[in-house]
Write an enzyme that holds these catalytic residues in place. Structure first.
Site: not given
Length: 187
Positions: A5, A62-64
């Site tokens: 990420c 996937v990252c925030l």
């Protein structure tokens, strides 16, 4: 070893090395409403012409991402874009300030790594956002298209098709598009 990420974050926020013929002109979303861009997102799609992106794209996850109004001293309409990711066992964040330009959905920001100004165009609705970033010199422009979703996993497969069309219209190769896995470690 850095979490995949962290590479994703780097792609989203800064320039890299690579060369691509000039893509189609950035789109203008005259109906852009900044309030639809605010809030929590997950980066669920990505493509770039950067050579190192092509080398590392298989280990992305996937990252925030959180988009919020910046502090008033930064100016009217300025947004803070913060990405959170795991690097090893440590949770890290990186933030940039998005300064609005005259065209709705067009922003500029300074790369946290190079300090150079980068252009960002955003198209959004309440469930997803398409971002297109350009940086570099006329001789070597770098391009990045990113898909944000309100959910960690895309609920509507048609959004993947829309992102693919969006990215290829910018001149980015379809075979380089990545929809990274959700490792469950995005905070």
């Amino acid at each position: 070893m850095a979490a995949p990420c962290s590479l994703w974050m780097a792609l989203v926020l800064l320039g890299a090395l690579g060369v691509l013929p000039a893509p189609a002109r950035a789109s203008e979303q005259h109906s852009f409403q900044q309030d639809q861009f605010l809030g929590r997102w997950f980066s669920v799609g990505l493509v770039s012409n950067a050579n190192w992106f092509r080398e590392k794209k298989d280990i992305l996850s996937v990252c925030l991402v959180v988009v919020a109004p910046a502090a008033p001293e930064h100016g009217q309409g300025v947004l803070s874009l913060t990405t959170g990711f795991l690097r090893g066992d440590e949770y890290e964040t990186r933030s940039v300030l998005l300064t609005p330009m005259d065209t709705p959905g067009h922003y500029t920001y300074n790369s946290i790594y190079s300090g150079r100004k980068q252009d960002l165009w955003v198209e959004t609705d309440s469930e997803y956002a398409l971002l297109y970033t350009v940086w570099g010199t006329d001789e070597s422009k770098f391009h990045l298209a990113t898909l944000y979703s309100r959910t960690e996993t895309l609920q509507d497969p048609a959004v993947k098709d829309k992102f693919t069309d969006f990215a290829t219209a910018k001149g980015l190769p379809k075979e380089d598009i990545v929809f990274p896995p959700n490792t469950g470690k995005c905070m």
